[in-house]
Design an enzyme around this catalytic site. Structure first.
Site, PDB file in Angstrom:
ATOM      1  N   ASP A  67       0.814  -1.221   0.000  1.00  0.00           N
ATOM      2  CA  ASP A  67       0.000   0.000   0.000  1.00  0.00           C
ATOM      3  C   ASP A  67       0.846   1.269   0.000  1.00  0.00           C
ATOM      4  OD1 ASP A  67       0.882  -0.537   2.590  1.00  0.00           O
ATOM      5  OD2 ASP A  67      -1.112  -0.964   3.375  1.00  0.00           O
ATOM      6  N   ASP A 136      -8.007  -2.445  13.582  1.00  0.00           N
ATOM      7  CA  ASP A 136      -9.387  -2.757  13.166  1.00  0.00           C
ATOM      8  C   ASP A 136      -9.448  -4.030  12.316  1.00  0.00           C
ATOM      9  OD1 ASP A 136      -8.299  -1.923  10.774  1.00  0.00           O
ATOM     10  OD2 ASP A 136      -9.716  -0.292  10.430  1.00  0.00           O
ATOM     11  N   HIS A 138      -7.549  -4.785   9.665  1.00  0.00           N
ATOM     12  CA  HIS A 138      -7.218  -4.669   8.238  1.00  0.00           C
ATOM     13  C   HIS A 138      -5.917  -5.369   7.877  1.00  0.00           C
ATOM     14  CE1 HIS A 138      -5.083  -0.543   9.098  1.00  0.00           C
ATOM     15  NE2 HIS A 138      -4.180  -1.495   9.059  1.00  0.00           N
ATOM     16  N   GLU A 143      -9.942  -2.005   4.817  1.00  0.00           N
ATOM     17  CA  GLU A 143     -10.680  -1.672   6.026  1.00  0.00           C
ATOM     18  C   GLU A 143     -11.956  -2.509   6.122  1.00  0.00           C
ATOM     19  OE1 GLU A 143      -8.947  -0.176   7.935  1.00  0.00           O
ATOM     20  OE2 GLU A 143      -8.458   1.901   7.480  1.00  0.00           O
TER      21      GLU A 143
HETATM   22  C1  F6R Z   1       1.010  -1.369   6.083  1.00  0.00           C
HETATM   23  C2  F6R Z   1       0.019  -2.415   6.283  1.00  0.00           C
HETATM   24  C3  F6R Z   1      -0.865  -2.396   7.485  1.00  0.00           C
HETATM   25  C4  F6R Z   1      -0.076  -2.671   8.777  1.00  0.00           C
HETATM   26  C5  F6R Z   1      -0.997  -2.586   9.989  1.00  0.00           C
HETATM   27  C6  F6R Z   1      -0.265  -2.773  11.299  1.00  0.00           C
HETATM   28  O1  F6R Z   1       1.730  -1.613   4.873  1.00  0.00           O
HETATM   29  O2  F6R Z   1      -0.096  -3.260   5.466  1.00  0.00           O
HETATM   30  O3  F6R Z   1      -1.872  -3.352   7.318  1.00  0.00           O
HETATM   31  O4  F6R Z   1       0.507  -3.936   8.706  1.00  0.00           O
HETATM   32  O5  F6R Z   1      -1.656  -1.336  10.004  1.00  0.00           O
HETATM   33  O6  F6R Z   1       0.584  -1.686  11.526  1.00  0.00           O
HETATM   34  P1  F6R Z   1       1.555  -1.637  12.805  1.00  0.00           P
HETATM   35  O7  F6R Z   1       2.594  -2.688  12.578  1.00  0.00           O
HETATM   36  O8  F6R Z   1       2.125  -0.250  12.759  1.00  0.00           O
HETATM   37  O9  F6R Z   1       0.697  -1.907  13.993  1.00  0.00           O
END
Ligand code: F6R
Length: 261
Positions: A67, A136, A138, A143
């Site tokens: 992303d 959440d 994702h 989302e």
């Molecule tokens: C970012 C991504 C997100 C993160 C998720 C957890 O490229 O794919 O799905 O893996 O938001 O983020 P952290 O590790 O910061 O809790």
């Protein structure tokens, strides 16, 4: 799905990095799907250290990130291109031309999603996708209520994601509200998936994603539909799982894990 619980965050991170390195060593022209976020920083530090010790070679590896924020140029410190260069690419022997992220500045969002999908397809698909999970539920930025068949496209981010990530922005309100993300369908096309979940604050969502129903309300639960997924957790993130004894037995006894115990 296989679930592996390691006593500490460091051991969970190290196992994740070793599995990735071993997979690359078995197939040098590897197509590696990457994630960003706080959880992954230690994995990238481990991979960089392994590369510097000549334990893994990235010279023929191609990467595809999940992303990118819409509206952030590559040089913005909060863009995921900047994150990847900073935490991984500048430390390893990868050809930077072989590293791919969606273009957050693309004018035509639909065309950018299609371009990214075509780039993945044209190189034969992703061999291994690395994932974290959001508070959440994702994966990527898929989302709640994202289609479980979705492909790369732009998505609006939820208040939960905004709360999780805006702490990195100065001021916090400058965080973009939208991002490009691979779809759940894109992610499920990867030949293997490794998800890493660490820390007590992820314990509730980890239990929902791994042991709850498959639902677009928790897009991480879609991994239950994938035939070759390993989820690695530290003890804190595994606290609310109900089948821990079973997962621990499998890791302690199944021959495929012997070299990693
Ligand atoms: C970012 C991504 C997100 C993160 C998720 C957890 O490229 O794919 O799905 O893996 O938001 O983020 P952290 O590790 O910061 O809790």
């Amino acid at each position: 799905m296989e679930v592996i619980i390691r006593p500490t965050t460091q051991e969970a991170v190290h196992l994740t990095a070793r599995l990735i390195a071993d997979a690359i060593n078995a197939k040098p022209e590897f197509k590696l799907g990457l994630a960003t976020g706080a959880t992954m920083e230690a994995v990238y530090a481990d991979l960089a250290a392994m590369n510097q010790r000549n334990e893994v070679d990235f010279s023929l590896v191609k990467t595809f990130n999940l992303d990118e924020y819409i509206g952030l140029p590559p040089e913005d410190k909060n863009s995921y291109r900047y994150y990847m260069n900073y935490h991984l690419f500048r430390h390893i022997n990868i050809d930077i031309r072989n590293t791919n992220l969606p273009d957050g500045m693309a004018k035509d969002e639909v065309a950018e999603g299609e371009r990214y999908e075509a780039a993945i397809r044209d190189c034969g698909g992703i061999d291994l996708q690395l994932l974290g999970i959001g508070s959440d539920g994702h994966i990527g930025f898929n989302e709640p209520i994202s289609s479980l068949a979705g492909r790369t496209r732009s998505k609006a981010l939820t208040p939960a994601t905004y709360a999780q990530n805006s702490i990195y922005f100065n001021p916090p309100e400058s965080m973009p509200r939208r991002a490009f993300t691979m779809g759940v369908g894109t992610i499920l096309d990867a030949r293997r998936i490794i998800m890493l979940i660490t820390g007590a604050r992820k314990a509730g969502i980890a239990a929902k994603a791994l042991e709850g129903p498959v639902t677009s309300m928790v897009t991480g639960s879609a991994l239950q539909l994938h035939p070759r997924t390993v989820v690695i957790l530290d003890e804190a993130a595994a606290a609310e799982l109900t089948q821990k004894e079973y997962y621990n037995w499998v890791f302690a006894n199944e021959p495929e894990w012997a070299q990693y115990r």
